[in-house]
Design a protein around this motif. Structure first.
Motif, PDB file in Angstrom:
ATOM      1  N   UNK A  40      26.744  34.317  50.519  1.00 19.89           N
ATOM      2  CA  UNK A  40      26.590  32.842  50.581  1.00 19.89           C
ATOM      3  C   UNK A  40      26.275  32.284  49.201  1.00 19.89           C
ATOM      4  N   UNK A  41      25.380  32.949  48.510  1.00 19.23           N
ATOM      5  CA  UNK A  41      25.005  32.510  47.156  1.00 19.23           C
ATOM      6  C   UNK A  41      26.238  32.509  46.240  1.00 19.23           C
ATOM      7  N   UNK A  42      27.025  33.591  46.331  1.00 15.19           N
ATOM      8  CA  UNK A  42      28.212  33.695  45.477  1.00 15.19           C
ATOM      9  C   UNK A  42      29.266  32.659  45.857  1.00 15.19           C
ATOM     10  N   UNK A  43      29.309  32.315  47.144  1.00 15.94           N
ATOM     11  CA  UNK A  43      30.262  31.285  47.589  1.00 15.94           C
ATOM     12  C   UNK A  43      29.925  29.936  46.969  1.00 15.94           C
ATOM     13  N   UNK A  44      28.622  29.683  46.757  1.00 13.14           N
ATOM     14  CA  UNK A  44      28.243  28.398  46.135  1.00 13.14           C
ATOM     15  C   UNK A  44      28.704  28.365  44.678  1.00 13.14           C
ATOM     16  N   UNK A  45      28.706  29.516  44.016  1.00 14.36           N
ATOM     17  CA  UNK A  45      29.183  29.554  42.624  1.00 14.36           C
ATOM     18  C   UNK A  45      30.677  29.210  42.600  1.00 14.36           C
ATOM     19  N   UNK A  46      31.404  29.819  43.531  1.00 13.18           N
ATOM     20  CA  UNK A  46      32.850  29.588  43.574  1.00 13.18           C
ATOM     21  C   UNK A  46      33.152  28.128  43.915  1.00 13.18           C
ATOM     22  N   UNK A  47      32.376  27.573  44.873  1.00 12.35           N
ATOM     23  CA  UNK A  47      32.637  26.192  45.305  1.00 12.35           C
ATOM     24  C   UNK A  47      32.363  25.204  44.187  1.00 12.35           C
ATOM     25  N   UNK A  48      31.300  25.454  43.423  1.00 14.35           N
ATOM     26  CA  UNK A  48      30.952  24.496  42.363  1.00 14.35           C
ATOM     27  C   UNK A  48      31.825  24.708  41.135  1.00 14.35           C
ATOM     28  N   UNK A  49      32.396  25.889  41.005  1.00 13.11           N
ATOM     29  CA  UNK A  49      33.196  26.190  39.821  1.00 13.11           C
ATOM     30  C   UNK A  49      32.326  26.433  38.601  1.00 13.11           C
ATOM     31  N   UNK A  50      31.014  26.431  38.815  1.00 15.49           N
ATOM     32  CA  UNK A  50      30.103  26.611  37.678  1.00 15.49           C
ATOM     33  C   UNK A  50      29.684  28.061  37.558  1.00 15.49           C
ATOM     34  N   UNK A  51      29.767  28.624  36.382  1.00 20.02           N
ATOM     35  CA  UNK A  51      29.347  30.018  36.246  1.00 20.02           C
ATOM     36  C   UNK A  51      27.830  30.131  36.359  1.00 20.02           C
ATOM     37  N   UNK A  52      27.325  31.089  37.139  1.00 18.22           N
ATOM     38  CA  UNK A  52      25.878  31.257  37.239  1.00 18.22           C
ATOM     39  C   UNK A  52      25.326  31.882  35.958  1.00 18.22           C
ATOM     40  N   UNK A  53      24.054  31.674  35.721  1.00 17.16           N
ATOM     41  CA  UNK A  53      23.433  32.291  34.546  1.00 17.16           C
ATOM     42  C   UNK A  53      23.303  33.788  34.736  1.00 17.16           C
ATOM     43  N   UNK A  54      23.187  34.554  33.635  1.00 20.31           N
ATOM     44  CA  UNK A  54      23.071  36.012  33.751  1.00 20.31           C
ATOM     45  C   UNK A  54      21.883  36.443  34.595  1.00 20.31           C
ATOM     46  N   UNK A  55      20.786  35.654  34.521  1.00 14.21           N
ATOM     47  CA  UNK A  55      19.589  36.000  35.284  1.00 14.21           C
ATOM     48  C   UNK A  55      19.870  35.910  36.785  1.00 14.21           C
ATOM     49  N   UNK A  56      20.592  34.844  37.174  1.00 15.06           N
ATOM     50  CA  UNK A  56      20.922  34.669  38.597  1.00 15.06           C
ATOM     51  C   UNK A  56      21.784  35.822  39.080  1.00 15.06           C
ATOM     52  N   UNK A  57      22.794  36.170  38.268  1.00 19.01           N
ATOM     53  CA  UNK A  57      23.681  37.276  38.639  1.00 19.01           C
ATOM     54  C   UNK A  57      22.862  38.560  38.773  1.00 19.01           C
ATOM     55  N   UNK A  77      29.156  46.005  50.340  1.00 30.24           N
ATOM     56  CA  UNK A  77      28.227  46.068  49.204  1.00 30.24           C
ATOM     57  C   UNK A  77      28.980  46.424  47.927  1.00 30.24           C
ATOM     58  N   UNK A  78      29.892  47.388  48.037  1.00 30.84           N
ATOM     59  CA  UNK A  78      30.668  47.800  46.858  1.00 30.84           C
ATOM     60  C   UNK A  78      31.513  46.641  46.339  1.00 30.84           C
ATOM     61  N   UNK A  79      32.118  45.902  47.267  1.00 28.64           N
ATOM     62  CA  UNK A  79      32.981  44.789  46.874  1.00 28.64           C
ATOM     63  C   UNK A  79      32.165  43.694  46.167  1.00 28.64           C
ATOM     64  N   UNK A  80      30.985  43.396  46.729  1.00 28.53           N
ATOM     65  CA  UNK A  80      30.146  42.365  46.109  1.00 28.53           C
ATOM     66  C   UNK A  80      29.662  42.820  44.726  1.00 28.53           C
ATOM     67  N   UNK A  81      29.309  44.097  44.614  1.00 28.76           N
ATOM     68  CA  UNK A  81      28.862  44.611  43.313  1.00 28.76           C
ATOM     69  C   UNK A  81      30.002  44.525  42.290  1.00 28.76           C
ATOM     70  N   UNK A  82      31.214  44.779  42.769  1.00 26.69           N
ATOM     71  CA  UNK A  82      32.383  44.657  41.883  1.00 26.69           C
ATOM     72  C   UNK A  82      32.575  43.221  41.423  1.00 26.69           C
ATOM     73  N   UNK A  83      32.446  42.295  42.361  1.00 26.71           N
ATOM     74  CA  UNK A  83      32.615  40.877  41.997  1.00 26.71           C
ATOM     75  C   UNK A  83      31.529  40.430  41.028  1.00 26.71           C
ATOM     76  N   UNK A  84      30.311  40.916  41.245  1.00 28.63           N
ATOM     77  CA  UNK A  84      29.218  40.552  40.333  1.00 28.63           C
ATOM     78  C   UNK A  84      29.459  41.136  38.946  1.00 28.63           C
ATOM     79  N   UNK A  85      29.966  42.355  38.912  1.00 28.73           N
ATOM     80  CA  UNK A  85      30.214  42.996  37.608  1.00 28.73           C
ATOM     81  C   UNK A  85      31.291  42.240  36.818  1.00 28.73           C
ATOM     82  N   UNK A  86      32.279  41.669  37.498  1.00 25.21           N
ATOM     83  CA  UNK A  86      33.314  40.923  36.764  1.00 25.21           C
ATOM     84  C   UNK A  86      32.724  39.690  36.084  1.00 25.21           C
ATOM     85  N   UNK A  87      31.567  39.238  36.584  1.00 25.22           N
ATOM     86  CA  UNK A  87      30.926  38.066  35.973  1.00 25.22           C
ATOM     87  C   UNK A  87      30.027  38.438  34.806  1.00 25.22           C
TER      88      UNK A  87
END
Lengths: 226, 248
Positions: free
Chosen positions: A40-57, A77-87
């Protein structure tokens, strides 16, 4: 009122198993809840189009790592970790790390088009548009022909590399373009225009069952005359 | 009270997101162009790719790229250039933000967008040790990392070099070298430039059609008339010392 020894011998393992199951269920439930919140948190990043700060990630990453430790066989979990790593572009080797997570996710759930689309995206970001990229793109196209998110990724990356990919990959991308034009012609034309590949999308304009707005028709007629 | 705090926090979040959600899109590209993001290795840039704050764009020999930022700012790079998007933020609602583009080496033509129009002081370009501010909309900047040449086609640029700041109006240019600034018409400056700089001017002039195409393809911008004749190796007698895609 003491239990007979044979009853104790039977009951003890049963109680043990039940206790283990209860603890496991709690852990799985907790992990699922963590992953749901992270998603859900990551969906808000995508919806706003705003990159989250490194601390949030980093915070979300720590949560997902905790969930993965509890349920190591969960591809989510693996998929989410992959998506977080791309950021985490601030971290050297973050895309390689993302690809390792996506590979594990694909191993656990090989039929998810989202995993293959994410893998293709990570490879594209890394500048690796070789055979592994094409395989991921084709799998995503084959497994998720009607999934909007997958369609967007396949159309975008497929048209970006249109001149470079093998005929089989181009065919898979074109099939996805057809589906995407049927679903949302305006959006697909926009992606194709940005990638300088309007001609590919406009080929499928007539197949779009929904009425295309005049802007789309003008775009394609202008493309046809250019 | 708690509800009000939550609403205020959400509003603040929305505002922050709006400012941060800013990027440039590759509108046109020839040859080999790469982008380096963060700690990653440079990767090939393709038409339609996004470039964000912190990215460095590198053009190879016989290559060029036209970047269109969210606010309409255009940055066109000629061959063998290296540009870092040092800062870029844009709030589409307020039509404000800030831009700092650092040209490490090569040639860039810059045409300002909404930020430059609404807040000229928030748009800055760096080239070697020079800082260029804008009071207008269209100009070229060329540097080899030491010497810096600037010509203005429309509006005016401020040019700070070796502790001195001058204003360069349209049709004129300046050359910053050996700790001093030389001013003149765009043509006079062009004639003083070394061959590599003249080639960069020629390359940027040759990008006029591509720039116009990128501007014309933007849904929120009207089609602009073709630019006037421009100077360069093949046409060194242009009236303003640089083509104007704006046609204003």
């Amino acid at each position: 009122m003491a239990l007979a020894p044979w009853r104790l011998l039977v009951a003890a393992p049963v109680v043990g198993v039940l206790a283990w199951l209860a603890v496991h269920a709690v852990r799985v439930g907790e992990a699922g809840s963590i992953l749901y919140d992270a998603e859900r948190e990551m969906a808000t990043w995508a919806a706003s189009g705003a990159p989250p700060g490194p601390q949030t990630v980093a915070w979300v990453e720590a949560d997902v790592e905790r969930a993965r430790a509890a349920t190591p066989e969960d591809p989510e979990a693996e998929e989410l970790l992959g998506e977080l790593a791309t950021r985490r572009t601030d971290r050297a080797g973050s895309l390689d790390e993302a690809l390792r997570h996506f590979a594990r996710a694909a191993g656990l759930r090989p039929t998810s088009p989202y995993t293959w689309a994410a893998m293709a995206d990570a490879r594209y970001r890394k500048g690796d548009t070789g055979p592994a990229f094409e395989t991921a793109l084709r799998r995503a196209a084959e497994l998720g022909p009607a999934e909007p998110e997958v369609q967007r990724t396949v159309v975008d990356l497929g048209l970006a590399t249109w001149d470079e990919v093998a005929p089989a990959t181009r065919q898979a991308v074109e099939s996805t373009v057809t589906g995407a034009m049927k679903r949302d012609a305006a959006e697909t034309l926009q992606i194709a225009g940005r990638r300088g590949r309007l001609a590919v999308a406009c080929r499928h304009l007539a197949a779009a069952p929904r009425r295309v707005d005049p802007e789309g028709l003008t775009t394609c007629s202008r493309e046809a005359t250019s | 009270m708690k509800k009000i705090s939550i609403i205020l926090a959400l509003m603040a979040l929305l505002f922050t997101d709006a400012v941060l959600a800013a990027s440039a899109v590759v509108g046109s590209l020839t040859g080999t162009v790469q982008v380096q993001s963060g700690a990653g290795a440079p990767r090939v840039l393709r038409q339609g790719d996004e470039v964000v704050q912190g990215d460095t764009v590198l053009t190879g020999p016989a290559s060029s790229v036209v970047l269109k930022f969210d606010d309409g700012q255009i940055a066109a790079l000629t061959a063998n250039s290296r540009l870092q998007v040092t800062a870029y933020a844009f709030n589409p609602q307020a039509r404000t933000g800030n831009i700092l583009l650092s040209l490490v080496v090569g040639g860039m033509r810059a045409i300002t967008g909404l930020i430059g129009h609404n807040q000229p002081d928030s748009v800055k370009f760096r080239a070697a040790t020079a800082t260029i501010g804008i009071r207008g909309s269209d100009g070229m900047i060329i540097t080899d990392g030491t010497t810096v040449a600037v010509t203005v086609a429309d509006g005016a640029f401020t040019f700070t070099f070796a502790g001195e700041t001058i204003v360069i109006p349209a049709g004129r240019g300046a050359l910053g070298a050996d700790n001093r600034i030389t001013q003149g018409t765009a043509q006079q400056i062009f004639n003083q430039l070394p061959r590599t700089f003249q080639n960069a001017v020629g390359g940027l002039t040759g990008l006029t059609n591509a720039i116009n195409q990128v501007i014309a393809n933007a849904p929120d911008q009207p089609q602009r008339p073709p630019p006037p004749p421009t100077p360069g190796p093949n046409n060194p007698t242009g009236p303003t010392g640089g083509g104007s895609a704006s046609g204003r």
